[in-house]
Design a protein around this motif. Structure first.
Motif, PDB file in Angstrom:
ATOM      1  N   PRO A   1       0.815  -1.224   0.000  1.00 37.99           N
ATOM      2  CA  PRO A   1       0.000   0.000   0.000  1.00 37.99           C
ATOM      3  C   PRO A   1       0.841   1.262   0.000  1.00 37.99           C
ATOM      4  O   PRO A   1       0.560   2.192  -0.751  1.00 37.99           O
ATOM      5  N   LEU A   2       1.899   1.306   0.792  1.00 37.39           N
ATOM      6  CA  LEU A   2       2.682   2.532   0.873  1.00 37.39           C
ATOM      7  C   LEU A   2       3.465   2.814  -0.407  1.00 37.39           C
ATOM      8  O   LEU A   2       3.681   3.971  -0.761  1.00 37.39           O
ATOM      9  N   GLY A   3       3.897   1.789  -1.089  1.00 37.01           N
ATOM     10  CA  GLY A   3       4.604   1.990  -2.351  1.00 37.01           C
ATOM     11  C   GLY A   3       3.725   2.667  -3.387  1.00 37.01           C
ATOM     12  O   GLY A   3       4.151   3.602  -4.075  1.00 37.01           O
ATOM     13  N   TRP A   4       2.484   2.216  -3.476  1.00 34.85           N
ATOM     14  CA  TRP A   4       1.557   2.837  -4.430  1.00 34.85           C
ATOM     15  C   TRP A   4       1.200   4.255  -3.990  1.00 34.85           C
ATOM     16  O   TRP A   4       1.023   5.144  -4.832  1.00 34.85           O
ATOM     17  N   TYR A   5       1.102   4.478  -2.677  1.00 38.96           N
ATOM     18  CA  TYR A   5       0.833   5.835  -2.188  1.00 38.96           C
ATOM     19  C   TYR A   5       2.008   6.763  -2.501  1.00 38.96           C
ATOM     20  O   TYR A   5       1.807   7.932  -2.851  1.00 38.96           O
ATOM     21  N   ALA A   6       3.228   6.269  -2.383  1.00 40.86           N
ATOM     22  CA  ALA A   6       4.405   7.075  -2.714  1.00 40.86           C
ATOM     23  C   ALA A   6       4.427   7.408  -4.203  1.00 40.86           C
ATOM     24  O   ALA A   6       4.765   8.537  -4.586  1.00 40.86           O
ATOM     25  N   ALA A   7       4.059   6.451  -5.037  1.00 36.44           N
ATOM     26  CA  ALA A   7       4.012   6.703  -6.484  1.00 36.44           C
ATOM     27  C   ALA A   7       2.967   7.768  -6.799  1.00 36.44           C
ATOM     28  O   ALA A   7       3.226   8.698  -7.574  1.00 36.44           O
ATOM     29  N   ALA A   8       1.795   7.655  -6.188  1.00 38.45           N
ATOM     30  CA  ALA A   8       0.743   8.649  -6.424  1.00 38.45           C
ATOM     31  C   ALA A   8       1.129  10.014  -5.872  1.00 38.45           C
ATOM     32  O   ALA A   8       0.869  11.047  -6.500  1.00 38.45           O
ATOM     33  N   ALA A   9       1.779  10.035  -4.710  1.00 42.50           N
ATOM     34  CA  ALA A   9       2.214  11.303  -4.128  1.00 42.50           C
ATOM     35  C   ALA A   9       3.273  11.973  -4.993  1.00 42.50           C
ATOM     36  O   ALA A   9       3.313  13.201  -5.102  1.00 42.50           O
ATOM     37  N   SER A  10       4.114  11.186  -5.632  1.00 38.78           N
ATOM     38  CA  SER A  10       5.128  11.753  -6.524  1.00 38.78           C
ATOM     39  C   SER A  10       4.504  12.404  -7.749  1.00 38.78           C
ATOM     40  O   SER A  10       4.929  13.479  -8.175  1.00 38.78           O
ATOM     41  N   VAL A  11       3.501  11.758  -8.301  1.00 39.08           N
ATOM     42  CA  VAL A  11       2.799  12.356  -9.443  1.00 39.08           C
ATOM     43  C   VAL A  11       2.100  13.642  -9.008  1.00 39.08           C
ATOM     44  O   VAL A  11       2.180  14.671  -9.692  1.00 39.08           O
ATOM     45  N   ALA A  12       1.434  13.589  -7.864  1.00 37.53           N
ATOM     46  CA  ALA A  12       0.756  14.786  -7.354  1.00 37.53           C
ATOM     47  C   ALA A  12       1.752  15.889  -7.046  1.00 37.53           C
ATOM     48  O   ALA A  12       1.500  17.067  -7.335  1.00 37.53           O
TER      49      ALA A  12
END
Length: 82
Positions: free
Chosen positions: A56-67
């Protein structure tokens, strides 16, 4: 008796957690410095962390990077056009 619990999820490793943390760090850096570069690096690190087991945190980090990259580009456009 056979083991009834067969999980397909990978166990989380410390390397996965480090990639995920670095993904969040690059997401924050993308807001303030070189949004496209740091956003892409954070996206890649987040995906690598998620694939290595920090789901879960890996995908959240990827989304946060795009944002963070998008927000950084919007802020740069506002500052440069002022």
């Amino acid at each position: 008796m056979a083991d009834m619990h067969t999980s397909t999820a990978r166990p989380r490793s410390s390397a996965a957690r480090i990639c995920t943390i670095l993904g969040f760090v690059f997401a924050v850096l993308a807001v303030f410095f070189f949004p496209l570069l740091f956003g892409i690096v954070g996206l890649v690190l987040g995906i690598v962390g998620a694939v290595m087991g920090d789901k879960p945190l890996g995908w959240y980090a990827a989304a946060a990077s795009v944002a963070g990259a998008v927000l950084g580009m919007v802020l740069a456009a506002i500052v440069l056009n002022s």
